[in-house]
Structure formats: C-alpha cells, structure tokens
Design a protein around this motif. Structure first.
Motif: not given
Length: 362
Positions: A28-47
C-alpha cells in the motif's frame, strides 16, 4: 501467593495471516514514481506473499475473506501499476505490468468457492517468482559487468518480453496440459537416446513443430503397442496359470484328484509306477495326467461323468492334437480295459506320444 498469568493463544494460521497483512501494508505504500530495481523486486515478492496468504486465510466469515481478497488485489495494483519506471545504478526503463493486471481481473471474476480461483492464484504466484528470479540475475549481471545503459535496457526488455511475462494466455484445457507434459517427457527421453538430436519443446510452432509432435506421439504409441503385443500375452498366460492353481478336488475317469494336485504331480506318479514295473497302471496314470494338463489349458472341460472317448471328441477340431491323443486313448483302452499285457516298449511309446500331444497344443 503465586498468580498464573494468562497465556496468549495464537490462531493456527497466525504466521501465514501475519505475512499476508504485512505484504498488504508494504504494497500500500508503493509510489507511482520511479522505483529502484531492488524495490520493484520487493513489490513482486510482497505480491506473491499476499496472494499466497489468500490460499490459507483464517478469516472466519465469507465477508472477512472477501475483504481480505479485495484489499490484497487493490494493494498489488497500487504497488505494481500497469506502467512504471524502474531504475538501477546506471539507467532506467519503463516496465509494463499489464499482464498482472489482466490476471488479477480474471481472478476477481472467479467465484470465491470455485476451485479455479486457487488454480489462478498459483499460476500468478509462479509467474511472479519466475520474474523475480530473472530480475535477480539481471541485477547481479549489471553490478559485475560493464554493460552500457542501452545494453542493460535491451537485456531487461528481453526478460520482460519472455512468454511467461506477457499478457495472461488463455487457460489451457486439461487434455492440452497433459499432452504438453507428455511431449516434454518424450522430448527428454529422445534427447537421452539420441544426444545429437534437436530437443523438442512444447512451444514449437509452425509446420515443423506440428510434424515433430505427430512423429513423437506416433513413436510413443507404436512403442506402447509393441510392448503390449510382446508382453501382454505372456502376462495373461501367467495370470491364467495362477488362477488354474485355485481349483477344487476333481474326478477324472473315476480317479479322485486333490485340489492342489497338478498334472506334473500325476505324471511323476506314472513314471514311478513304470520304474517299479507296473506299466499298466503307469499308462492309466499317464493318461489321466494328459487330461488334467489339457484341462488346465482349457482345451477340454474335466467332468466326472465324461469318458475317455468324450475327451477325445472334445479335441476333434484340433487335428494335430487329435491324432496324437487318439493313439494314446487306444493304448489306454487296450492295456487298462482290454487287459492287454503292457511292456517297456509300450510305456516308451506312450511317453513319446504324451510329449508329442502336449507339444502339438503349445
């Protein structure tokens, strides 16, 4: 006075639920702005964690489970928008997550009680895991290599364009999945037998792929047919013999035979009588052994009321067997009923005819 403090009782699926809630909060705290690759992978894992938690939800009511499902799906959409920019140390790139949104939309259309919802959740989590693994490889390669920004973008684009990360394909039917698994198994088998052969894959396309599938399936069916043709009759004969052992006591030409007494046992007794000099009894015992063997082979049907001539008529259509059995029948009648003296030569002739009769029916 000692006071026992109450113990905290945790529900059985508390850990799983906690992971799911934590994943939703992170999403829920994700942002629509650019995200680092590591954060993007973290979002995949959390999903992945959030969707997995839905499979073992400990919510008591259907309404609570529906709320958890809606919150998880919405959080995934928010943290992984259809398009977002992913950046790393030396560059950035726009990433298309539309396949995930389409998959979530199809998941929402499935009723909560339908087993297909579980199947679709597992499919999505598997693809998320695979994507995260590929991105991990990409992230490591960027750190240790000297790729330019354009080369890194090209490599990342190649990963995201892979078949498993495109828009959700139409659900395959059960037969198609089974066929695909069989094709993969056969392809591995052929690769082991013929290492130089080009490996076949389920994704083969065009006329060549179709022909390859037909040839592989035809080869497999031919191999199965050959194995059945080669070994099934032998198995059936063995099975028939095993069933033949489960017999009851029988009476053949007035002689009572025990349930476990075989034709080989009777012939052994005939040989013993012949060695003792009682050729007449040996011929009778040998003739009974012949009838028992033919009965076990289902050539004749043994019955208490049947005579030797009845058994001879039973094999009338088997000419080779009939010719041998007629001579044995005549020998039996001459020496048992006619009281014709029997000699060693008569027993030798009877033994030879016995073996010839059994060989003619094999």
């Amino acid at each position: 006075m000692q006071v026992n403090s109450p113990k905290l009782q945790l529900p059985g699926n508390f850990v799983t639920r906690a992971l799911g809630v934590a994943a939703v909060l992170f999403l829920c705290v994700a942002s629509a702005a650019a995200v680092p690759l590591q954060r993007y992978r973290q979002h995949l894992h959390e999903a992945e964690v959030g969707l997995t938690a839905l499979l073992s939800s400990d919510q008591e009511t259907a309404a609570e489970r529906a709320t958890q499902f809606t919150e998880t799906v919405n959080a995934i959409r928010e943290s992984l928008p259809a398009e977002q920019t992913v950046e790393w140390s030396d560059g950035s790139m726009k990433v298309n997550n539309e396949w995930l949104h389409l998959a979530l939309g199809q998941l929402e259309s499935v009723p909560p009680t339908d087993r297909q919802r579980t199947v679709r959740i597992l499919e999505i989590t598997e693809r998320l895991t695979a994507l995260d693994t590929r991105l991990e490889e990409f992230e490591k390669s960027v750190v240790v290599s000297t790729m330019t920004d354009d080369e890194a973008k090209a490599r990342l684009a190649e990963i995201l364009r892979r078949k498993e990360f495109e828009q959700t394909p139409q659900e395959k039917r059960a037969f198609e999945r089974l066929l695909e698994r069989a094709l993969n198994w056969l392809g591995k088998l052929i690769q082991r037998l013929f290492p130089r052969a080009t490996p076949l894959s389920a994704g083969s396309s065009g006329v060549v792929g179709v022909i390859a599938r037909v040839l592989v399936i035809g080869l497999a069916l031919g191999l199965i047919g050959f194995v059945l043709w080669k070994f099934l009759p032998r198995f059936m004969r063995r099975s028939g013999r095993k069933k033949a052992k489960k017999r009851e006591a029988r009476v053949v030409l007035g002689e009572k035979l025990e349930a476990d007494q075989t034709a080989a046992d009777i012939w052994f007794e005939a040989e013993a009588l012949a060695r003792s000099g009682n050729i007449r009894a040996a011929i009778r015992k040998g003739y009974v052994a012949l009838l028992c063997e033919l009965g076990d082979r289902r050539v004749v049907a043994l019955a208490e009321h049947k005579t030797n001539r009845d058994y001879l008529r039973d094999v009338h259509e088997k000419r080779a067997l009939y010719a041998e059995m007629r001579q044995l029948t005549n020998s039996f009648e001459y020496h048992w009923y006619g009281f014709k003296p029997a000699t060693e030569a008569d027993w030798t002739a009877f033994r030879s005819g016995y073996r010839s009769a059994l060989a003619s029916d094999s």
